[in-house]
Design a protein around this motif. Structure first.
Motif, mmCIF file in Angstrom:
data_model
loop_
_atom_site.group_PDB
_atom_site.id
_atom_site.type_symbol
_atom_site.label_atom_id
_atom_site.label_comp_id
_atom_site.label_asym_id
_atom_site.label_seq_id
_atom_site.Cartn_x
_atom_site.Cartn_y
_atom_site.Cartn_z
ATOM 1 N N ARG A 159 -4.100 9.915 5.160
ATOM 2 C CA ARG A 159 -4.618 8.525 4.796
ATOM 3 C C ARG A 159 -3.304 7.498 4.857
ATOM 4 O O ARG A 159 -3.671 6.277 5.018
ATOM 5 C CB ARG A 159 -4.905 8.639 3.240
ATOM 6 N N HIS A 160 -2.183 7.951 4.181
ATOM 7 C CA HIS A 160 -1.145 6.880 4.371
ATOM 8 C C HIS A 160 -0.935 6.476 5.680
ATOM 9 O O HIS A 160 -0.696 5.103 6.200
ATOM 10 C CB HIS A 160 0.110 7.598 3.762
ATOM 11 N N GLN A 206 -2.899 6.644 8.329
ATOM 12 C CA GLN A 206 -3.870 6.003 8.719
ATOM 13 C C GLN A 206 -3.777 4.518 8.307
ATOM 14 O O GLN A 206 -4.381 3.622 8.964
ATOM 15 C CB GLN A 206 -5.531 6.409 8.257
ATOM 16 N N ASN A 207 -3.378 4.119 6.961
ATOM 17 C CA ASN A 207 -3.274 2.868 6.382
ATOM 18 C C ASN A 207 -2.441 1.932 7.413
ATOM 19 O O ASN A 207 -2.459 1.050 7.417
ATOM 20 C CB ASN A 207 -2.906 2.979 5.073
ATOM 21 N N ASP A 244 -3.956 1.145 10.338
ATOM 22 C CA ASP A 244 -4.926 0.162 10.491
ATOM 23 C C ASP A 244 -4.445 -1.236 10.463
ATOM 24 O O ASP A 244 -4.709 -2.214 10.964
ATOM 25 C CB ASP A 244 -5.598 0.204 9.145
ATOM 26 N N ARG A 245 -3.195 -1.230 9.713
ATOM 27 C CA ARG A 245 -2.343 -2.523 9.576
ATOM 28 C C ARG A 245 -1.927 -3.031 11.037
ATOM 29 O O ARG A 245 -1.616 -4.085 11.172
ATOM 30 C CB ARG A 245 -1.506 -2.532 8.518
ATOM 31 N N HIS A 261 0.880 -1.334 0.139
ATOM 32 C CA HIS A 261 -0.030 -0.070 0.005
ATOM 33 C C HIS A 261 0.809 1.255 0.052
ATOM 34 O O HIS A 261 0.382 2.317 -0.585
ATOM 35 C CB HIS A 261 -0.945 0.140 1.247
ATOM 36 N N SER A 262 2.050 1.295 0.693
ATOM 37 C CA SER A 262 2.974 2.525 0.645
ATOM 38 C C SER A 262 3.245 3.113 -0.772
ATOM 39 O O SER A 262 3.346 4.115 -0.536
ATOM 40 C CB SER A 262 3.964 2.236 1.492
ATOM 41 N N PRO A 293 -8.388 -1.696 6.163
ATOM 42 C CA PRO A 293 -8.193 -0.605 5.791
ATOM 43 C C PRO A 293 -9.371 -0.052 5.068
ATOM 44 O O PRO A 293 -10.190 -0.917 4.370
ATOM 45 C CB PRO A 293 -6.991 -0.428 4.969
ATOM 46 N N ASP A 297 0.649 5.139 -2.010
ATOM 47 C CA ASP A 297 0.405 6.330 -0.944
ATOM 48 C C ASP A 297 1.299 7.357 -1.156
ATOM 49 O O ASP A 297 1.251 8.560 -1.340
ATOM 50 C CB ASP A 297 0.419 5.706 0.564
#
Length: 231
Positions: free
Chosen positions: A217-218, A220-221, A224-225, A191-192, A231, A195
């Protein structure tokens, strides 16, 4: 002390102080308020270095200057000491660290979108590419840390940069207690990568609100993980 013996020293000190006051009133110093090196300043003022040091010490006692060994002499009162990193790390948990990052780093990105140089934006793009090309998680984490630090540098706010560096030091010291990823390197769809690309794009296009939101948002992702939340 006999006043007659002290008078010549006091007169010399008074002359140096007059020179220093005049210099500080007229000089155009860098943003951090750093004075020229002692040798250069003594030549500018036409005084001996020993006399200059006494004048600087007197101004430091007055709270008008502060000195940092190895870095130089700066105008203004000495800043407060940085927090004890080990003490903070012992009193924090990973979620608190993430909440602090979410509070600080979007603002750094917002400022970077306004203040970043073309070279700094280029470096961000290069660091994101290096993250994607990382052969190991350790390599990825090193480039990821540099990516976020470059955003903080590109904000061009020394106070916020100091806060970021303190927070980053605490982050490194906190025990995260999470298992290492099973894969030897980040997957292609990590995901990064996307992001980071959105962050670079917003900064490059001078979009402060979008840059701040992309970083929020990054992070927060990441949070979340960390806690196992989808996410």
């Amino acid at each position: 002390m006999d006043q007659k013996v002290a008078a010549p020293t006091d007169a010399a000190l008074s002359g140096v102080l007059t020179q220093l006051y005049g210099f500080l009133a007229a000089a155009r110093l860098p943003d951090d308020g750093r004075l020229p090196p002692e040798r250069e300043l003594a030549e500018l003022l036409g005084v001996k270095r020993t006399e200059l040091r006494k004048g600087l010490a007197a101004l430091e006692r007055e709270g008008q200057l502060w000195r940092h060994v190895g870095k130089g002499t700066f105008v203004g009162p000495r800043p407060p000491q940085l927090a004890d990193i080990s003490d903070l790390a012992q009193r924090c948990n990973p979620i608190q660290v993430m909440k602090a990052r979410i509070a600080l780093e979007p603002e750094l990105a917002r400022l970077a979108a306004v203040n970043a140089t073309a070279a700094e934006i280029g470096t961000l793009a290069e660091l994101n590419a290096a993250c994607r090309a990382s052969a190991t998680w350790r390599e990825y984490e090193a480039y990821d840390a540099r990516f976020h630090h470059e955003i903080a540098e590109a904000a061009h706010n020394p106070i916020l940069l100091a806060l970021f560096e303190t927070l980053n030091a605490v982050r490194r010291a906190v025990t995260w207690g999470r298992p290492r990823p099973s894969l030897s390197s980040p997957p292609a769809d990590h995901h990064s990568f996307d992001d980071h690309a959105r962050i670079v794009d917003a900064i490059a296009h001078r979009e402060p609100a979008a840059a701040a939101e992309a970083v929020r948002r990054h992070l927060q992702n990441v949070e979340d993980r960390l806690i196992g939340r989808s996410p």
